[in-house]
Design a protein around this motif. Structure first.
Motif, mmCIF file in Angstrom:
data_model
loop_
_atom_site.group_PDB
_atom_site.id
_atom_site.type_symbol
_atom_site.label_atom_id
_atom_site.label_comp_id
_atom_site.label_asym_id
_atom_site.label_seq_id
_atom_site.Cartn_x
_atom_site.Cartn_y
_atom_site.Cartn_z
ATOM 1 N N ILE D 91 21.110 -10.501 -38.698
ATOM 2 C CA ILE D 91 21.222 -9.280 -39.503
ATOM 3 C C ILE D 91 21.990 -9.581 -40.783
ATOM 4 O O ILE D 91 21.614 -9.108 -41.863
ATOM 5 C CB ILE D 91 21.893 -8.149 -38.698
ATOM 6 C CG1 ILE D 91 20.966 -7.721 -37.552
ATOM 7 C CG2 ILE D 91 22.225 -6.962 -39.603
ATOM 8 C CD1 ILE D 91 21.571 -6.688 -36.619
ATOM 9 N N VAL D 92 23.044 -10.361 -40.682
ATOM 10 C CA VAL D 92 23.820 -10.685 -41.874
ATOM 11 C C VAL D 92 22.985 -11.515 -42.852
ATOM 12 O O VAL D 92 22.897 -11.205 -44.048
ATOM 13 C CB VAL D 92 25.129 -11.412 -41.494
ATOM 14 C CG1 VAL D 92 25.794 -12.011 -42.741
ATOM 15 C CG2 VAL D 92 26.081 -10.450 -40.789
ATOM 16 N N ASP D 104 17.493 -3.211 -53.415
ATOM 17 C CA ASP D 104 17.803 -1.877 -52.889
ATOM 18 C C ASP D 104 18.805 -2.058 -51.737
ATOM 19 O O ASP D 104 18.416 -2.274 -50.586
ATOM 20 C CB ASP D 104 16.503 -1.233 -52.377
ATOM 21 C CG ASP D 104 16.722 0.142 -51.757
ATOM 22 O OD1 ASP D 104 17.885 0.566 -51.609
ATOM 23 O OD2 ASP D 104 15.719 0.795 -51.409
ATOM 24 N N ALA D 106 20.570 -0.129 -49.993
ATOM 25 C CA ALA D 106 20.452 0.772 -48.840
ATOM 26 C C ALA D 106 19.331 0.331 -47.898
ATOM 27 O O ALA D 106 19.421 0.532 -46.685
ATOM 28 C CB ALA D 106 20.204 2.196 -49.318
ATOM 29 N N LEU D 107 18.283 -0.278 -48.455
ATOM 30 C CA LEU D 107 17.162 -0.689 -47.601
ATOM 31 C C LEU D 107 17.619 -1.727 -46.570
ATOM 32 O O LEU D 107 17.201 -1.698 -45.404
ATOM 33 C CB LEU D 107 16.017 -1.257 -48.452
ATOM 34 C CG LEU D 107 14.752 -1.609 -47.667
ATOM 35 C CD1 LEU D 107 14.134 -0.383 -47.017
ATOM 36 C CD2 LEU D 107 13.722 -2.291 -48.572
ATOM 37 N N GLU D 109 20.582 -1.949 -45.282
ATOM 38 C CA GLU D 109 21.351 -1.242 -44.251
ATOM 39 C C GLU D 109 20.436 -0.469 -43.310
ATOM 40 O O GLU D 109 20.662 -0.419 -42.095
ATOM 41 C CB GLU D 109 22.331 -0.256 -44.909
ATOM 42 C CG GLU D 109 23.401 -0.906 -45.757
ATOM 43 C CD GLU D 109 24.261 -1.848 -44.956
ATOM 44 O OE1 GLU D 109 25.115 -1.382 -44.189
ATOM 45 O OE2 GLU D 109 24.060 -3.082 -45.097
ATOM 46 N N LEU D 110 19.414 0.141 -43.876
ATOM 47 C CA LEU D 110 18.493 0.926 -43.049
ATOM 48 C C LEU D 110 17.762 0.039 -42.048
ATOM 49 O O LEU D 110 17.599 0.404 -40.879
ATOM 50 C CB LEU D 110 17.491 1.666 -43.948
ATOM 51 C CG LEU D 110 18.065 2.914 -44.618
ATOM 52 C CD1 LEU D 110 17.309 3.259 -45.889
ATOM 53 C CD2 LEU D 110 18.032 4.097 -43.654
ATOM 54 N N ILE D 113 20.230 -0.933 -39.289
ATOM 55 C CA ILE D 113 20.776 0.111 -38.424
ATOM 56 C C ILE D 113 19.675 0.882 -37.699
ATOM 57 O O ILE D 113 19.692 1.009 -36.482
ATOM 58 C CB ILE D 113 21.650 1.079 -39.245
ATOM 59 C CG1 ILE D 113 22.848 0.318 -39.806
ATOM 60 C CG2 ILE D 113 22.111 2.240 -38.372
ATOM 61 C CD1 ILE D 113 23.687 1.105 -40.794
ATOM 62 N N ALA D 118 14.714 5.482 -42.588
ATOM 63 C CA ALA D 118 14.288 5.157 -43.959
ATOM 64 C C ALA D 118 13.049 5.956 -44.336
ATOM 65 O O ALA D 118 12.291 6.394 -43.474
ATOM 66 C CB ALA D 118 13.998 3.667 -44.068
ATOM 67 N N HIS D 188 27.888 -11.783 -46.913
ATOM 68 C CA HIS D 188 28.369 -10.397 -46.784
ATOM 69 C C HIS D 188 28.311 -9.611 -48.090
ATOM 70 O O HIS D 188 27.935 -8.444 -48.091
ATOM 71 C CB HIS D 188 29.782 -10.372 -46.202
ATOM 72 C CG HIS D 188 29.836 -10.815 -44.779
ATOM 73 N ND1 HIS D 188 29.168 -10.155 -43.780
ATOM 74 C CD2 HIS D 188 30.463 -11.863 -44.175
ATOM 75 C CE1 HIS D 188 29.388 -10.768 -42.618
ATOM 76 N NE2 HIS D 188 30.159 -11.812 -42.824
ATOM 77 N N ARG D 192 25.010 -6.241 -52.945
ATOM 78 C CA ARG D 192 25.465 -4.916 -52.494
ATOM 79 C C ARG D 192 25.300 -3.921 -53.605
ATOM 80 O O ARG D 192 26.069 -3.389 -54.193
ATOM 81 C CB ARG D 192 26.923 -4.990 -52.025
ATOM 82 C CG ARG D 192 27.098 -5.839 -50.787
ATOM 83 C CD ARG D 192 26.490 -5.188 -49.574
ATOM 84 N NE ARG D 192 26.764 -5.938 -48.362
ATOM 85 C CZ ARG D 192 26.274 -5.593 -47.163
ATOM 86 N NH1 ARG D 192 25.481 -4.563 -47.010
ATOM 87 N NH2 ARG D 192 26.551 -6.308 -46.107
#
Lengths: 192, 192, 192, 192, 192, 192
Positions: D91-92, D104, D106-107, D109-110, D113, D118, D188, D192
């Motif tokens: 995931i990282v 993007d 947010a994409l 993160e979506l 998670i 989304a 990380h 961002r």
């Protein structure tokens, strides 16, 4: 002895009635009068006056505040959710409430065991389907789940309320199980 | 566009700032100042003034009230629980809080993805083990689970607090998913 | 109306009392006398005389045949297993039996909701742990699970009997749910 | 320290750069240039030159080989699958890739998670539904699942490729978790 | 040695052939003649003559009694249910029966591994869908599940029989796993 | 007909033998000689020459490359993992391999159905426990799981190899199920 003789398995210092704030002293007296007991969940929170205050206000608003869901409907959600989580405290306490409000002892059992075995209106069936899906796989809820509630006559405000009540018992079920909270024995025979 | 452009998927009437009660008008202004935004969860509840009041008080007491758990620890519980429930809102908002309080960007990611992959003290590991077991199988919690927390130095009052915080996010995760609550975009870049 | 008004959801031809074989006519009369009703499970099987015969004999042998398990213990297994399977018929009918045999209304509720919340002897706890593991993940049972029963004082013959009773309710739970078998309403108020 | 300071929890002998074959020495240098690091998964495999060779070729073919899936789509599958498996490494690392390719944040993160939160095209939604069903219950996939992909415009060759990418991360997620593979810290803050 | 050399892991006293009742002595001789062995499940029950009697009668009625399901269909249900429960005894013994009755070695494997990978008639597919849903989540069975069987041509009596056969193997699977019942080695090579 | 008559359910263009690259033409001829067939997984990948190349090399390295795990052990992992995932292709093909390498027909069945029912050395039991935990809940693997392998005599390099083989079949199981890959019929009767 099958039922443990404690409020919770934690060693918490519960205040005496006289040590309670005047508001809660009065609140507990009302419980005594109306219910014949102070529900153990309130006793449990009483070791922390600030938490007791906010928890009881939140609880009372969700269960008795304004809104289109009847009190029986809110209790049905409570028990159907608690059934999924196998919460002894909540099924015993709120199962009694369902029996009391509905005057239908079997309805309490059906909510406690398997709401799908009940003969329910579309309104109640969709309401409980949503609450149970929130309990088991909330991350899979999508617009079609919300639409099913609208199709059954619920407003978006009602959906919000259903979500809040179902969410609330997913909280209390887990807290009660985590601390081994035991229901007051008085509940068992109520409204059978 | 990957991130929906709404607070929730429900059609709720949110008051303007001027329509808020003086207390909440002020509260929202404080949010603006401190956080640079009003968290969407508060906006969502604002359609029902009574619920906003009791929810925000309950939330603030559990997260910022007296007790031995640090705010970072409460936020770690929030994110580890939300990870199990795959709650987009809560992981984004409280993941940012973990990064902020810890000044350790990787810690936020670890809580969000798999707390078992983190190098944690016995205190934090046992705290999160308990919170996650509450999330997945609360009905299987027994005395040995509580004892593991005592062995890690937690008091029974601390266990109560852990249970309440873990329970709380099992509620909010489900409410947020049920209504498709979307986090404020500002969270994503915070404290990376 | 919450409780469906049928024996099962299937359209099966049940014989009248006079159409029953003499043995079953007598058996049903004994049920009337002793229980005040003929349990719906027997009515359901009565549409097939050969199946009614072998099912009732198998049932009676497992629940009332020789062996070291008391009838209450066999009923406790029945309800704890049925709780995992959320079987409305079996929890209602055998929950009443636990209340009757134990004269402890709370014990029936505890078995129906979460046996782990009860205060049980090592004998009863290990017996139910085994029965519930058989229900959820029988393929993971190993020698250490059987040894736990021996350590609690059970003989290998007792283990066989526990396995048979727990197995039996995993059958009847599924048949009852599959055909929507409804319990006789008389059970609800018994021994509360 | 929350993030473990190792490549994997196994005691494996990693070659120095000079001990690498000329091809891999060059490959690692390209990684340094393009990514600013050698991804830990390659370092991990480097203890076995033959495995490093076949793994990296298989990986590069699936992620960058010919085909109609864009690289972003392949990375979206990678992260959505890894989210189900709670794989910290994947995931990282691949969440960063989604952020990079999509620009993007947010994409990423979506996908990490809950992809269902989304706003996705039918193409992307069906692609991820298939990949996630493969992850959770591949044995339940049937023709209607493949047809849903065709209905969204994918060819049978594309379905093959989706299946291979989704399958691949179900492999690497498990290997990474099994050996406690840790992602390079550089990921990380990326994009961002 | 991979296959344990016992009938069950329990220490039970099995009678010699001469100690069996005349009826069962004869029954076991018929097994020898027809099957070339006495199935271990019968040997296992033989330690309790009363149980052997009622179990074998119940078994024979469900598997060979009157009804519209063919013996092969009953055996297909047996294996598909046992596959879900990972029961070594039942898959080996009834997998051989499916191969024998169908003269289709692959069909036995398909039932044992994943019935969804087989090419089945609507009749057989709906029959196995129902049996497997009973196995995994019987409490979620509703009228539409029963209707799917009627739509495939089954009568309500047939549905009852399907439910009983599927229920029966959910019992025997669990008993066999609980006591580590081992299949007779003869089954492995039959009808390959 | 129970077994579908196709390689996969996808419409892919497989090359004729003459259209294969010389290397793969030869490889398929070796398959014909040694196995009496070309395994369908290779035929399936042959529609994409680049993928066939990297997949077959990766497969051969993991299953036949240097290392301390015997080929039988790698095949035991393959089947035990595939059993959890109910993969028809992989259980049939690799079950045959276990029977061939072990000359123990029952061992193949035990791996395919429930490895816990087999009598295994500590080495093999711990190896399969790890592989199956990787399959079901890789995110819960921790140091104690790896230590159990070391305690059974495995080196850290061996653990890496176990993880890679177990990971690999979690990939192929899902790809095979996703595309409905069918095993060559020749496998069924092998080494019974």
């Amino acid at each position: 002895m099958s039922q443990p003789d404690h409020v919770t398995a934690l060693d918490l210092n519960f205040p005496t009635r006289d040590e309670l704030s005047p508001d809660f002293k009065k609140y507990f007296e009302v419980c005594d009068e109306k219910l014949g007991m102070v529900p153990n969940v309130l006793t449990a929170y009483s070791h922390n006056a600030a938490q007791l205050d906010v928890f009881s206000k939140f609880y009372n608003e969700l269960m008795f505040g304004e809104g289109n869901l009847t009190t029986l409907e809110r209790e049905m959600i409570a028990v159907a959710v608690s059934s999924q989580n196998h919460c002894f405290y909540c099924i015993v306490a709120h199962g009694a409430a369902v029996r009391n409000y509905s005057e239908d002892p079997a309805l309490g059992e059906l909510m406690a065991i398997n709401y799908r075995a009940a003969e329910l209106s579309q309104r109640h069936r969709s309401m409980l389907d949503f609450a149970v899906k929130m309990t088991i796989s909330a991350d899979a809820i999508e617009e079609e789940d919300r639409q099913a509630l609208r199709d059954a006559g619920f407003s978006d405000q009602d959906i919000w309320d259903i979500a809040n009540v179902a969410g609330f018992y997913n909280m209390t079920n887990r807290i009660a199980s985590a601390v081994d909270m035991q229901p007051n024995p008085e509940y068992h025979a109520q409204a059978r």
